[in-house]
Design a protein around this motif. Structure first.
Motif, PDB file in Angstrom:
ATOM      1  N   HIS A 168      31.457  29.795  42.226  1.00 63.21           N
ATOM      2  CA  HIS A 168      32.111  29.095  43.336  1.00 63.21           C
ATOM      3  C   HIS A 168      31.117  28.787  44.448  1.00 63.21           C
ATOM      4  CE1 HIS A 168      34.663  29.294  47.164  1.00 63.21           C
ATOM      5  NE2 HIS A 168      34.831  28.100  46.640  1.00 63.21           N
ATOM      6  N   ARG A 169      30.309  29.766  44.817  1.00 64.09           N
ATOM      7  CA  ARG A 169      29.328  29.553  45.888  1.00 64.09           C
ATOM      8  C   ARG A 169      28.240  28.569  45.449  1.00 64.09           C
ATOM      9  NH1 ARG A 169      30.607  34.594  48.330  1.00 64.09           N
ATOM     10  NH2 ARG A 169      32.886  34.509  48.249  1.00 64.09           N
ATOM     11  N   LEU A 170      27.826  28.652  44.180  1.00 65.18           N
ATOM     12  CA  LEU A 170      26.812  27.726  43.686  1.00 65.18           C
ATOM     13  C   LEU A 170      27.329  26.286  43.720  1.00 65.18           C
ATOM     14  CD1 LEU A 170      24.090  27.101  42.319  1.00 65.18           C
ATOM     15  CD2 LEU A 170      25.216  27.534  40.108  1.00 65.18           C
ATOM     16  N   CYS A 171      28.565  26.085  43.287  1.00 62.28           N
ATOM     17  CA  CYS A 171      29.137  24.736  43.296  1.00 62.28           C
ATOM     18  C   CYS A 171      29.226  24.197  44.723  1.00 62.28           C
ATOM     19  CB  CYS A 171      30.519  24.751  42.649  1.00 62.28           C
ATOM     20  SG  CYS A 171      30.494  25.018  40.863  1.00 62.28           S
ATOM     21  N   SER A 172      29.644  25.044  45.656  1.00 65.44           N
ATOM     22  CA  SER A 172      29.710  24.619  47.054  1.00 65.44           C
ATOM     23  C   SER A 172      28.326  24.268  47.571  1.00 65.44           C
ATOM     24  CB  SER A 172      30.340  25.727  47.904  1.00 65.44           C
ATOM     25  OG  SER A 172      31.674  25.987  47.524  1.00 65.44           O
ATOM     26  N   TRP A 173      27.327  25.062  47.179  1.00 62.17           N
ATOM     27  CA  TRP A 173      25.952  24.802  47.619  1.00 62.17           C
ATOM     28  C   TRP A 173      25.438  23.475  47.043  1.00 62.17           C
ATOM     29  CZ3 TRP A 173      21.358  24.275  44.877  1.00 62.17           C
ATOM     30  CH2 TRP A 173      20.178  24.283  45.636  1.00 62.17           C
ATOM     31  N   LEU A 174      25.745  23.205  45.807  1.00 66.27           N
ATOM     32  CA  LEU A 174      25.249  21.993  45.157  1.00 66.27           C
ATOM     33  C   LEU A 174      25.727  20.728  45.850  1.00 66.27           C
ATOM     34  CD1 LEU A 174      25.618  22.947  41.382  1.00 66.27           C
ATOM     35  CD2 LEU A 174      23.464  22.415  42.556  1.00 66.27           C
ATOM     36  N   ILE A 175      26.956  20.750  46.382  1.00 68.85           N
ATOM     37  CA  ILE A 175      27.485  19.549  47.030  1.00 68.85           C
ATOM     38  C   ILE A 175      27.422  19.635  48.551  1.00 68.85           C
ATOM     39  CG2 ILE A 175      28.997  19.085  45.068  1.00 68.85           C
ATOM     40  CD1 ILE A 175      31.362  20.031  46.783  1.00 68.85           C
ATOM     41  N   GLY A 176      26.989  20.783  49.081  1.00 63.63           N
ATOM     42  CA  GLY A 176      26.825  20.927  50.523  1.00 63.63           C
ATOM     43  C   GLY A 176      28.103  21.073  51.299  1.00 63.63           C
ATOM     44  N   ARG A 177      29.185  21.418  50.625  1.00 63.49           N
ATOM     45  CA  ARG A 177      30.481  21.616  51.290  1.00 63.49           C
ATOM     46  C   ARG A 177      31.210  22.753  50.611  1.00 63.49           C
ATOM     47  NH1 ARG A 177      33.878  16.250  51.657  1.00 63.49           N
ATOM     48  NH2 ARG A 177      35.112  17.614  53.000  1.00 63.49           N
ATOM     49  N   ARG A 178      31.898  23.557  51.406  1.00 66.32           N
ATOM     50  CA  ARG A 178      32.653  24.651  50.820  1.00 66.32           C
ATOM     51  C   ARG A 178      33.869  24.095  50.085  1.00 66.32           C
ATOM     52  NH1 ARG A 178      37.093  27.787  51.528  1.00 66.32           N
ATOM     53  NH2 ARG A 178      36.893  29.983  50.943  1.00 66.32           N
ATOM     54  N   ILE A 179      34.028  24.497  48.837  1.00 68.82           N
ATOM     55  CA  ILE A 179      35.171  24.080  48.036  1.00 68.82           C
ATOM     56  C   ILE A 179      36.302  25.074  48.258  1.00 68.82           C
ATOM     57  CG2 ILE A 179      36.018  23.661  45.701  1.00 68.82           C
ATOM     58  CD1 ILE A 179      33.109  23.058  44.907  1.00 68.82           C
ATOM     59  N   PRO A 180      37.383  24.677  48.900  1.00 70.65           N
ATOM     60  CA  PRO A 180      38.493  25.621  49.112  1.00 70.65           C
ATOM     61  C   PRO A 180      39.155  25.980  47.783  1.00 70.65           C
ATOM     62  CG  PRO A 180      38.681  23.673  50.537  1.00 70.65           C
ATOM     63  CD  PRO A 180      37.659  23.360  49.494  1.00 70.65           C
ATOM     64  N   LEU A 181      39.378  27.243  47.573  1.00 71.17           N
ATOM     65  CA  LEU A 181      40.088  27.688  46.375  1.00 71.17           C
ATOM     66  C   LEU A 181      41.587  27.728  46.673  1.00 71.17           C
ATOM     67  CD1 LEU A 181      37.812  30.633  45.174  1.00 71.17           C
ATOM     68  CD2 LEU A 181      37.862  28.281  44.317  1.00 71.17           C
ATOM     69  N   HIS A 182      42.387  27.249  45.746  1.00 71.94           N
ATOM     70  CA  HIS A 182      43.841  27.320  45.889  1.00 71.94           C
ATOM     71  C   HIS A 182      44.346  28.717  45.571  1.00 71.94           C
ATOM     72  CE1 HIS A 182      44.343  22.689  45.189  1.00 71.94           C
ATOM     73  NE2 HIS A 182      43.738  22.988  46.317  1.00 71.94           N
ATOM     74  N   TRP A 183      43.723  29.362  44.595  1.00 73.91           N
ATOM     75  CA  TRP A 183      44.120  30.693  44.163  1.00 73.91           C
ATOM     76  C   TRP A 183      43.008  31.297  43.324  1.00 73.91           C
ATOM     77  CZ3 TRP A 183      43.735  30.587  38.959  1.00 73.91           C
ATOM     78  CH2 TRP A 183      43.920  29.352  38.314  1.00 73.91           C
ATOM     79  N   ALA A 184      43.065  32.592  43.185  1.00 73.14           N
ATOM     80  CA  ALA A 184      42.178  33.305  42.257  1.00 73.14           C
ATOM     81  C   ALA A 184      43.009  34.355  41.547  1.00 73.14           C
ATOM     82  CB  ALA A 184      41.004  33.963  42.994  1.00 73.14           C
ATOM     83  N   GLU A 185      42.749  34.556  40.267  1.00 68.87           N
ATOM     84  CA  GLU A 185      43.494  35.545  39.491  1.00 68.87           C
ATOM     85  C   GLU A 185      42.520  36.382  38.680  1.00 68.87           C
ATOM     86  OE1 GLU A 185      46.114  33.080  37.239  1.00 68.87           O
ATOM     87  OE2 GLU A 185      44.615  32.598  35.707  1.00 68.87           O
ATOM     88  N   PHE A 186      42.941  37.598  38.384  1.00 69.48           N
ATOM     89  CA  PHE A 186      42.040  38.569  37.771  1.00 69.48           C
ATOM     90  C   PHE A 186      42.727  39.270  36.608  1.00 69.48           C
ATOM     91  CE2 PHE A 186      41.290  38.058  42.260  1.00 69.48           C
ATOM     92  CZ  PHE A 186      39.974  37.624  42.265  1.00 69.48           C
ATOM     93  N   GLY A 187      41.968  39.440  35.540  1.00 73.71           N
ATOM     94  CA  GLY A 187      42.526  40.008  34.313  1.00 73.71           C
ATOM     95  C   GLY A 187      42.532  41.522  34.299  1.00 73.71           C
ATOM     96  N   HIS A 188      42.885  42.130  35.405  1.00 73.30           N
ATOM     97  CA  HIS A 188      42.976  43.589  35.482  1.00 73.30           C
ATOM     98  C   HIS A 188      44.007  43.957  36.543  1.00 73.30           C
ATOM     99  CE1 HIS A 188      40.589  43.467  39.242  1.00 73.30           C
ATOM    100  NE2 HIS A 188      39.828  42.596  38.620  1.00 73.30           N
ATOM    101  N   PRO A 189      44.521  45.179  36.521  1.00 71.80           N
ATOM    102  CA  PRO A 189      45.511  45.593  37.523  1.00 71.80           C
ATOM    103  C   PRO A 189      44.894  45.626  38.921  1.00 71.80           C
ATOM    104  CG  PRO A 189      45.471  47.092  35.640  1.00 71.80           C
ATOM    105  CD  PRO A 189      44.271  46.222  35.511  1.00 71.80           C
ATOM    106  N   PRO A 190      45.717  45.639  39.977  1.00 65.28           N
ATOM    107  CA  PRO A 190      45.181  45.700  41.342  1.00 65.28           C
ATOM    108  C   PRO A 190      44.337  46.964  41.539  1.00 65.28           C
ATOM    109  CG  PRO A 190      47.524  45.182  41.366  1.00 65.28           C
ATOM    110  CD  PRO A 190      47.183  45.563  39.953  1.00 65.28           C
ATOM    111  N   PRO A 191      43.106  46.838  41.998  1.00 64.43           N
ATOM    112  CA  PRO A 191      42.267  48.008  42.248  1.00 64.43           C
ATOM    113  C   PRO A 191      42.593  48.624  43.603  1.00 64.43           C
ATOM    114  CG  PRO A 191      41.032  46.036  42.746  1.00 64.43           C
ATOM    115  CD  PRO A 191      42.376  45.577  42.234  1.00 64.43           C
ATOM    116  N   PRO A 192      42.055  49.804  43.896  1.00 67.24           N
ATOM    117  CA  PRO A 192      42.330  50.436  45.200  1.00 67.24           C
ATOM    118  C   PRO A 192      41.912  49.560  46.385  1.00 67.24           C
ATOM    119  CG  PRO A 192      41.341  52.017  43.688  1.00 67.24           C
ATOM    120  CD  PRO A 192      41.245  50.677  43.027  1.00 67.24           C
ATOM    121  N   HIS A 193      40.901  48.731  46.191  1.00 65.71           N
ATOM    122  CA  HIS A 193      40.405  47.891  47.281  1.00 65.71           C
ATOM    123  C   HIS A 193      40.937  46.463  47.168  1.00 65.71           C
ATOM    124  CE1 HIS A 193      37.735  47.556  43.852  1.00 65.71           C
ATOM    125  NE2 HIS A 193      37.204  46.452  44.334  1.00 65.71           N
TER     126      HIS A 193
END
Length: 344
Positions: free
Chosen positions: A148-173
């Motif tokens: 995500h950061r590399l793609c934003s760097w390549l175009i010189g603008r932060r790409i807003p993410l609509h959502w992020a999902e993770f293939g594991h249960p919620p961690p303590p943090h």
């Protein structure tokens, strides 16, 4: 501006690969000026400088860009070659596709994909990590952040993410994730990935070889650390709070910040909630990070530090710091050698 601090959960995670290979990580922690005993406290945090040092020490010890976290070694220079291969593409979509193809050439490497999601989010492009990477979900998370950061760097603008999902249960943090990714997050998904507006795929690349070389000299930590482009409401609020703290212990209220942004307080609260944070969370984070940096990297008396951060009494600062980190300011300072080199 106070640097962001990093939860000890991420310190433990980044050590796992080296530990599985039998590497003695205690000397690496000491070189990074992270007290090994700190790892036993779930609320402990380290500075970005300390984490960057640890990352470099692990890179040297493992000889692996994945730090031993994957099922196969990613030889030093692999990421750089992928970046060089992608730099000449006509737009971001082509660059991502080339990068996905590049990593697909390595057996045991990350199974990356770029696709479109059907249904109500059909306008989303989805970048995902489809394999579990030897059951170490931290590596999948790091890859998602770096891409995500590399793609934003390549175009010189932060790409807003609509959502992020993770293939594991919620961690303590789990509460760290909203600020880290700047979007709503969910856990227990079939894979780890993130969605963003597909129109970004047509954005032209603006970087050249010289800029790439400069970026690679700082990678991957500069990509892992959260660069603020000032495009999200949370970034604007945090930046306002951090700048105010440099000149005065009194931080602007939510109403004052709303007036600066030309919105109502209710609208500001709603927009921050949409970005998975709140004014109080951002205010606490700015003070917490400034306190940790002051204790770990300076010789400022604790009473003076407390006053500079807006606490009228030392006891109030001690209570807040214990709530943030699980320990007292004095104990934290005793555990950390003074760090005068903040240029790394």
């Amino acid at each position: 501006m106070p640097r962001r601090t990093i939860t000890v959960h991420h310190v433990r995670s980044v050590l796992r690969g080296a530990e599985r290979r039998g590497v003695d990580t205690v000397p690496l922690l000491r070189t990074a000026q992270i007290p090994p005993l700190l790892l036993g406290d779930d609320r402990a945090r380290v500075t970005e400088v300390q984490f960057a040092r640890l990352f470099r020490e692990l890179y040297r010890a493992t000889g692996d860009e994945f730090l031993g976290l994957g099922s196969a070694v990613s030889r030093p220079g692999t990421f750089a070659m992928m970046c060089h291969a992608s730099l000449g593409c006509r737009d971001l979509g082509a660059a991502i596709a080339r990068g996905v193809t590049f990593y697909g050439l390595f057996p045991g490497g990350p199974d990356l994909t770029l696709e479109h999601r059907e249904g109500p989010e059909s306008g989303d492009a989805v970048f995902a990590v489809r394999n579990d990477l030897a059951h170490d979900y931290f590596l999948a998370e790091c890859l998602l952040i770096i891409w995500h950061r590399l793609c934003s760097w390549l175009i010189g603008r932060r790409i807003p993410l609509h959502w992020a999902e993770f293939g594991h249960p919620p961690p303590p943090h789990k509460d760290e994730y909203g600020l880290l990714f700047g979007c709503p997050v969910r856990f227990g998904a079939p894979r780890t990935g993130a969605g963003f507006d597909a129109h970004w795929l047509t954005a032209p690349l603006i970087r050249d070889e010289a800029a790439l070389e400069a970026m690679l000299n700082r990678a991957p930590f500069d990509l892992l650390s959260r660069r603020e482009y000032g495009t999200t409401v949370a970034e604007q609020v945090r930046r306002t709070l951090a700048r105010a703290l440099r000149s005065s212990p009194r931080l602007p209220s939510l109403g004052e910040i709303a007036a600066r942004l030309a919105v109502s307080p209710a609208t500001l609260r709603r927009r921050l909630a949409q970005e998975a944070t709140s004014y109080q969370q951002l205010k606490d984070a700015v003070r917490r990070d400034a306190a940790i940096a002051g204790l770990a990297e300076g010789r400022e008396p604790i009473a003076d530090l407390a006053a500079r951060l807006g606490f009228s009494e030392d006891t109030a600062f001690h209570r807040a710091f214990r709530r943030w980190t699980g320990t007292t300011p004095g104990a934290y300072r005793m555990a950390h050698p003074y760090d005068c080199d903040s240029s790394e």
